[in-house]
Design a protein around this motif. Structure first.
Motif, PDB file in Angstrom:
ATOM      1  N   ARG A   1       0.750  -1.431   0.250  1.00 32.02           N
ATOM      2  CA  ARG A   1       0.454   0.062   0.239  1.00 32.02           C
ATOM      3  C   ARG A   1       1.153   1.247  -0.639  1.00 32.02           C
ATOM      4  O   ARG A   1       0.526   2.597  -0.849  1.00 32.02           O
ATOM      5  CB  ARG A   1      -1.105  -0.366   1.492  1.00 32.02           C
ATOM      6  CG  ARG A   1      -1.809  -0.605   1.416  1.00 32.02           C
ATOM      7  CD  ARG A   1      -2.978  -0.646   2.606  1.00 32.02           C
ATOM      8  NE  ARG A   1      -3.808  -1.787   2.798  1.00 32.02           N
ATOM      9  CZ  ARG A   1      -3.488  -3.029   3.638  1.00 32.02           C
ATOM     10  NH1 ARG A   1      -3.310  -2.231   5.118  1.00 32.02           N
ATOM     11  NH2 ARG A   1      -3.741  -3.561   3.921  1.00 32.02           N
TER      12      ARG A   1
ATOM     13  N   GLN B   1      -4.106  -6.115 -10.237  1.00 35.73           N
ATOM     14  CA  GLN B   1      -5.312  -5.508  -9.286  1.00 35.73           C
ATOM     15  C   GLN B   1      -6.366  -6.692  -8.350  1.00 35.73           C
ATOM     16  O   GLN B   1      -6.355  -6.424  -7.469  1.00 35.73           O
ATOM     17  CB  GLN B   1      -6.059  -4.965 -10.593  1.00 35.73           C
ATOM     18  CG  GLN B   1      -5.610  -4.240 -11.550  1.00 35.73           C
ATOM     19  CD  GLN B   1      -4.046  -3.186 -10.764  1.00 35.73           C
ATOM     20  OE1 GLN B   1      -4.763  -2.633  -9.965  1.00 35.73           O
ATOM     21  NE2 GLN B   1      -3.175  -2.628 -11.218  1.00 35.73           N
TER      22      GLN B   1
ATOM     23  N   TRP C   1       0.914   2.394  -4.970  1.00 44.02           N
ATOM     24  CA  TRP C   1      -0.612   2.439  -5.160  1.00 44.02           C
ATOM     25  C   TRP C   1       0.225   3.450  -6.299  1.00 44.02           C
ATOM     26  O   TRP C   1       1.069   4.519  -6.468  1.00 44.02           O
ATOM     27  CB  TRP C   1      -1.181   3.406  -4.304  1.00 44.02           C
ATOM     28  CG  TRP C   1      -2.219   4.017  -4.245  1.00 44.02           C
ATOM     29  CD1 TRP C   1      -2.747   4.767  -4.651  1.00 44.02           C
ATOM     30  CD2 TRP C   1      -3.244   3.559  -4.593  1.00 44.02           C
ATOM     31  NE1 TRP C   1      -4.461   5.037  -4.700  1.00 44.02           N
ATOM     32  CE2 TRP C   1      -4.549   4.116  -4.960  1.00 44.02           C
ATOM     33  CE3 TRP C   1      -3.800   1.827  -5.185  1.00 44.02           C
ATOM     34  CZ2 TRP C   1      -5.681   3.606  -5.771  1.00 44.02           C
ATOM     35  CZ3 TRP C   1      -5.140   1.316  -6.013  1.00 44.02           C
ATOM     36  CH2 TRP C   1      -5.953   2.143  -6.273  1.00 44.02           C
TER      37      TRP C   1
ATOM     38  N   THR D   1      -4.267  -8.231  -5.430  1.00 43.63           N
ATOM     39  CA  THR D   1      -3.650  -6.854  -3.676  1.00 43.63           C
ATOM     40  C   THR D   1      -5.861  -7.002  -4.174  1.00 43.63           C
ATOM     41  O   THR D   1      -5.584  -6.387  -2.446  1.00 43.63           O
ATOM     42  CB  THR D   1      -3.924  -5.430  -4.813  1.00 43.63           C
ATOM     43  OG1 THR D   1      -4.027  -4.971  -6.054  1.00 43.63           O
ATOM     44  CG2 THR D   1      -2.080  -5.315  -5.190  1.00 43.63           C
TER      45      THR D   1
ATOM     46  N   ALA E   1      -5.850  -4.273  -1.402  1.00 43.47           N
ATOM     47  CA  ALA E   1      -6.530  -2.806  -1.914  1.00 43.47           C
ATOM     48  C   ALA E   1      -7.484  -2.579  -0.611  1.00 43.47           C
ATOM     49  O   ALA E   1      -8.555  -3.588   0.022  1.00 43.47           O
ATOM     50  CB  ALA E   1      -6.774  -2.778  -2.953  1.00 43.47           C
TER      51      ALA E   1
ATOM     52  N   GLN F   1      -9.931   1.868  -2.916  1.00 40.31           N
ATOM     53  CA  GLN F   1      -8.586   1.761  -3.348  1.00 40.31           C
ATOM     54  C   GLN F   1      -9.011   0.524  -4.461  1.00 40.31           C
ATOM     55  O   GLN F   1      -8.902   0.999  -5.302  1.00 40.31           O
ATOM     56  CB  GLN F   1      -7.512   0.793  -3.467  1.00 40.31           C
ATOM     57  CG  GLN F   1      -6.519   2.396  -2.423  1.00 40.31           C
ATOM     58  CD  GLN F   1      -5.231   0.846  -1.593  1.00 40.31           C
ATOM     59  OE1 GLN F   1      -5.258   0.183  -1.154  1.00 40.31           O
ATOM     60  NE2 GLN F   1      -4.043   1.820  -1.638  1.00 40.31           N
TER      61      GLN F   1
END
Ligand code: G1P
Length: 897
Positions: free
Chosen positions: A626, A666, A630, A669, A675, A679
């Motif tokens: 994180r 994606q 990002w 996470t 996430a 997010q």
């Protein structure tokens, strides 16, 4: 517009299938017959890489594959007509106005093609399947009907070229291996018994016979063409065979033998006269045997219509029984489509990742990650068998946390790497826990973790970086202690080994090294400095899952966990977590201590301390990702970077050649909980902006990098929009859906599945039979159909996430995430499945027509016996186990506000 339609049982009908390229259908059984068949009956049949009965085909051979099954009719002594359409003149007329009418009907592992010749007034129907017995045969029933107004005289001829050898010989010694053929004409067919299996590495006595038999009760073939040249003649071809056109070629008879030629299954039946409306049936069996007698025994028993029909019905019943997970949403087509998806994991069990026309690589078997992911579906379909299977699979783990790369055909068989292939796929460690966790939740069998199994051993050591020069094959494939005894560790220890070693195996950005690649096999050129943030995230959540499982053990009274003494260095180094170099040196110390043999000593670690350590590691990973990964496009799109390349450079984000984004980064996470909810929201927006392509099935794997990136992988050598380079890769797209659902992003998850489903079913574009392919190419064509991990994950997503049927330590729980549109007009949606060895049908009743988010479970009822008292909307294991096994149970789950 050409499309197929479903019948009630889920089989489908397609007109003029011969006008579509690359269509193929699997025919197989658990005894190991693996056939593929096209609308013109091309394709092949084999039981392994070295035993192909019909010549091996790739997708590109399908439109040029004349050397496969054919069945001819010599009509009124003058014309020849192929019931499969494979004659030179029928092919020449294929696109003309007077082309022949064809129709395909296919069901769960049977394939029926009808062809009508208006010119001859003749209809031919060929139904093919593989019986579900132990017999290694493929059967064809050929039914010829006079649909004209006049009598027809015809001579039927089965014509099947018999390749009978290893796929390797298609180029390597094709001719010389035909010299090995010993061919014999039998009463009912032709048998080929090659003398040797021919291979430069060593010639062995061949132990398999191949052949073709035909007839129907008392009807036997009367003339035989047992070699290719005897049938096609000088200058002839399979599409224009001379034997059927003049008398220059002499047929052979029962008892004749011929050696050293390309074999052929040419069986001619007596001439018959068909009156208008009259039909004649011929059964053809092509297959494999351990001896001549064995083959005759296998094959001959099917050579009557009655026996064929009986085997056909048995086969239908068998697959109906196997495909026991059924969905009942408001969309009948979706339900049928999913039914076909549930067949796919079974097909991958049979075919491995090789042996269908697109899958023209490998020599059978599956890779490590596929093996484990296929077990997800198996667990949901046939839970009974899975415990042993999982246990056997753990024997592939090495002491350094990596695993055997070569997986044998037999269960629990791992093959030592003799070829010096030191490839380590960094994602391999995550899959066994995902599957084992599902097994434990479904069954409540937490003690499975304490079962002891050996470790795999070969020359590879130190996570692919060193060789164990002291190891010799004679020492066997099990890791030994200093006393030369196989070391047995618990399954929990194996899992910890995989995760702890990975935790320390980091690159300079403190993410786990990419090594040979991760899930994306084609990210294979960043061995030195590459890192996969994507799978680091998944290792992170897995470490937390391990902590949760140990907590359960602890609560059951297991206060300490026994581990190999060498593992001590991997536990309790909080100070090193942020220091990549220290982590690598800890890992090296551990790997060297286990490189050849291990001490055999163990230590006991308090469960409580282990839980704390694992949670700490998981949290460290998540926070680190994180805090550092990002990224944005410099405007308003935000997402996670998932990779570092071989120069140690960040892969995703803004680039002079365009924005770079990858879907797996994606997916994992999100799935791992790295996430945050905020997010996830941002990611879905960014992914919609950069990766969504509804016209080709939904979400692409990545944006176009517009360069051949030699610092990352061969995928960039593929044209963009194909396979691992930016195709809609269904496996990853489905995992994206799973991740979204699991985080409560239901509409977004539905959008992913709906795009895949709608596109697969859009036959004009996808050009595949029902089911989910590996990927859709740039034009939207479904590729590598059937054998894909997408199917297992789609089943899991539907059962666990959409229908919310989830095992929780053996209890059955309900957490539906169905959208209003998924219920039928009576506001119901249902699912049938097996759980704890009982068969259930769960029906969700949503009388008020509420949408997801508006409803909750308010009542559960069903024929669940007297012990059942509704308790927090859970059905307890003990209630289920008190129910007799041989009944079907219906559970009504009422939804309301
Ligand atoms: C195939 C392989 C799988 C690999 C994937 C991406 O996927 O079988 O191991 O992870 O390509 O390279 P599948 O078609 O099984 O989804």
């Amino acid at each position: 517009m050409q499309k197929y339609c479903f019948t009630e049982e889920g089989s489908f009908l397609l007109n003029q299938p011969d006008q579509i390229s690359c269509l193929y259908f699997p025919l197989a059984n658990m005894a190991g017959v693996m056939s593929s068949i096209t609308p013109e009956l091309s394709g092949d049949s084999k039981t392994s890489q070295n035993t192909f009965l019909l010549s091996p085909v790739s997708s590109e051979d399908l439109h040029n594959n004349k050397s496969s099954r054919n069945f001819w009719c010599k009509i009124n002594h003058t014309s020849i007509w192929s019931v499969t359409g494979k004659s030179a003149w029928q092919q020449a007329k294929k696109f003309s106005k007077d082309k022949e009418e064809t129709q395909l009907e296919a069901g769960f592992l049977w394939h029926k093609v009808t062809r009508i010749s208006k010119a001859f007034g003749l209809k031919g129907v060929i139904t093919s399947f593989v019986p579900t017995s132990h017999d290694k045969v493929e059967l064809m029933k050929v039914e010829l009907t006079n649909i004209g107004l006049e009598a027809i005289t015809l001579e039927p001829v089965a014509a099947i070229p018999l390749y009978c050898r290893s796929a390797d010989n298609i180029r390597d010694h094709r001719h010389v291996t035909s010299l090995l053929h010993r061919i014999e004409v039998l009463d009912r067919g032709i048998i080929v018994n090659p003398t040797l299996t021919f291979d430069e590495k060593g010639h062995k006595i061949n132990e398999i016979v191949y052949g073709v038999l035909g007839g129907n009760g008392n009807v036997l073939p009367s003339k035989f063409y047992p070699t290719v040249d005897a049938f096609i003649g000088e200058g002839g071809s399979f599409e224009n065979p001379r034997a059927l056109q003049d008398d220059s070629l002499k047929p052979m008879k029962s008892g004749d033998k011929i050696n050293g030629y390309e074999a052929f299954g040419g069986l001619c039946f007596e001439e018959v006269v068909l009156q208008p409306g009259e039909s004649k049936v011929y059964i053809i069996a092509l297959g494999y045997g351990n001896s001549k007698e064995d083959f005759i025994l296998y094959g001959e028993k099917y050579l009557s219509e009655e026996a064929y029909n009986k085997a056909f019905e048995e086969m239908k019943a068998y697959w109906k029984d196997q495909l026991n997970v059924r969905f009942k949403t408001g969309d009948e087509k979706f339900n049928h489509w999913m039914h076909w998806v549930t067949l796919q994991p079974i097909l991958r069990r049979i075919y491995g990742c090789s042996f269908l026309p697109h899958h023209d690589y490998g020599k059978g078997g599956r890779g490590w990650r596929d093996l484990w992911q296929d077990c997800l579906a198996l667990l949901l379909m046939d839970p009974g068998e899975v415990r042993t299977l999982l246990k056997e699979n753990f024997q592939g783990v090495r002491m350094d946390g990596t695993n055997a790369t070569i997986i044998g055909k037999n269960r629990g068989e791992f093959i030592a790497d003799r070829n010096n292939i030191t490839r380590v796929w960094m994602d391999h460690g995550v899959w066994p826990l995902i599957t084992t966790h599902l097994y434990i939740q479904q069954s409540g069998d937490i003690e499975f973790l304490l079962e002891k199994v050996p470790y795999f051993k070969d020359m590879q050591g130190v996570r692919g970086e060193q060789k164990d020069s002291l190891w010799e094959e004679e020492q066997g494939k099990l890791c030994l202690t200093k006393d030369n005894k196989p070391y047995l560790g618990s399954i929990l220890e194996h899992l910890l080994m995989q995760h702890l070693t990975a935790f320390y195996d980091v690159g300079e950005h403190n993410h786990i090294r990419l090594r040979g690649a991760d899930w994306n096999d084609a990210l294979d050129m960043a061995r030195d400095k590459g890192e996969s943030v994507t799978f680091t995230a998944l290792y992170g959540s897995n470490l937390e899952t391990l902590a949760d499982l140990i907590e359960v053990l602890k609560n059951k009274g297991f206060a300490t966990i026994e581990l190999a003494k060498e593992m001590e260095v991997l536990i309790g180094n909080e100070d090193a977590y942020g220091d990549c170099k220290k982590k690598q040196s800890i890992l090296m110390e551990y790997c060297l201590s286990t490189k050849h043999k291990i001490s055999g000593d163990t230590i006991s670690i308090p469960a409580k301390a282990l839980v704390k350590t694992l949670k700490g590691m998981g949290q460290f990973i998540k926070e680190h990702i994180r805090n550092t990964e990002w990224i944005s496009d410099g405007k308003d799109a935000f997402w996670f970077n998932g990779y570092y390349d071989n120069l140690g450079q960040r892969v995703e984000g803004v680039h002079p050649l365009g924005v770079r984004m990858m879907l797996p980064s994606q997916v994992f996470t999100i799935m791992s909980g790295t996430a945050t909810d905020e997010q996830v929201k941002a990611i879905t927006k960014a992914v919609d902006q950069y990766l969504y392509a509804r016209e080709i099935g939904g979400y692409r794997l990545n944006t176009d990098f517009r360069e051949v990136n030699l610092n990352l992988g061969r995928m960039f050598g593929f044209a963009y929009g194909h396979k691992e380079n930016g195709a809609v890769f269904c496996h990853m797209a489905v995992m994206y859906a799973y991740a979204l659902y699991s985080r409560g992003f239901v509409k977004e998850g539905f959008k992913v599945i709906d795009a895949l489903y709608s596109h697969s079913m859009d036959f004009e574009k996808s050009r595949i039979y029902p089911g989910i392919p590996e990927y859709f190419d740039g034009k939207g064509r479904g590729m590598y159909h059937y054998l894909t991990g997408a199917a297992s994950w789609l089943m899991l997503t539907l059962i666990h996430q959409v229908f919310g049927i989830v095992g929780k330590m053996g209890d059955l729980t309900f957490k539906p995430r169905l959208l209003k549109s998924q219920f039928n007009e009576k506001h119901r949606a249902g699912i049938s499945f097996d759980f704890a060895e009982r068969h259930f049908y769960v029906e969700y009743v949503n009388e008020e027509g509420l949408d997801y988010g508006e409803y909750r479970v308010i009542k559960i009822e069903g024929n669940l016996g007297e012990d059942f008292i509704e308790d927090s909307f859970i059905i307890k294991r003990k209630v289920i186990e008190s129910l007799p096994k041989n009944k079907n149970y219906k559970i009504i789950v009422t939804l309301g506000k």
